[in-house]
Design a protein around this motif. Sequence first.
Motif, mmCIF file in Angstrom:
data_model
loop_
_atom_site.group_PDB
_atom_site.id
_atom_site.type_symbol
_atom_site.label_atom_id
_atom_site.label_comp_id
_atom_site.label_asym_id
_atom_site.label_seq_id
_atom_site.Cartn_x
_atom_site.Cartn_y
_atom_site.Cartn_z
ATOM 1 N N ASN A 1 -105.320 18.420 1.866
ATOM 2 C CA ASN A 1 -104.728 17.111 2.123
ATOM 3 C C ASN A 1 -104.323 16.981 3.589
ATOM 4 O O ASN A 1 -104.661 16.009 4.252
ATOM 5 N N LEU B 1 -101.784 6.222 6.159
ATOM 6 C CA LEU B 1 -101.909 7.675 5.991
ATOM 7 C C LEU B 1 -100.547 8.358 6.091
ATOM 8 O O LEU B 1 -100.281 9.338 5.393
ATOM 9 N N TRP C 1 -98.955 7.957 2.824
ATOM 10 C CA TRP C 1 -99.546 8.908 1.885
ATOM 11 C C TRP C 1 -98.929 10.293 2.080
ATOM 12 O O TRP C 1 -98.645 10.988 1.104
ATOM 13 N N ALA D 1 -97.585 12.367 -0.937
ATOM 14 C CA ALA D 1 -98.511 13.422 -1.377
ATOM 15 C C ALA D 1 -97.836 14.623 -2.029
ATOM 16 O O ALA D 1 -98.322 15.098 -3.065
#
Length: 123
Positions: free
Chosen positions: A35, A71, A74, A78
Amino acid sequence: MDATTKVTAGGNGILGGWLIAAPFVFGAPAVSRWNDVVVGTVVLLVVGYDRIGTDGRGPASATGARLVAILGLWLLLAPFVLGFGGLPLWNDVAAGTVVTSFGSYDAYASAAGHERSVRGTAE
């Protein structure tokens, strides 16, 4: 590109590089490692494209800055979605906060710069 935008774009570039290296420094699990490497690579590519594509003269791409901000969001989510903890969790939360903040500022500055340039040519 104003001085603040240069700093925020440069900061996101540095954080993109850190995201690629951090999982190996912390010995993160595979899901966290992939990731961070993927997100860090995309952040670096978008920031680099914006910097090279504008030659540092105009505002960065609003679309690219929005992508970087998404992002960053995220990265904040995450660890909880993918289920990892410890140092990789806190690294993603800290980096995600900064990447989101810098990306949001860059998107705002780009949109404001585009609006000024359109208004200036229309008058």
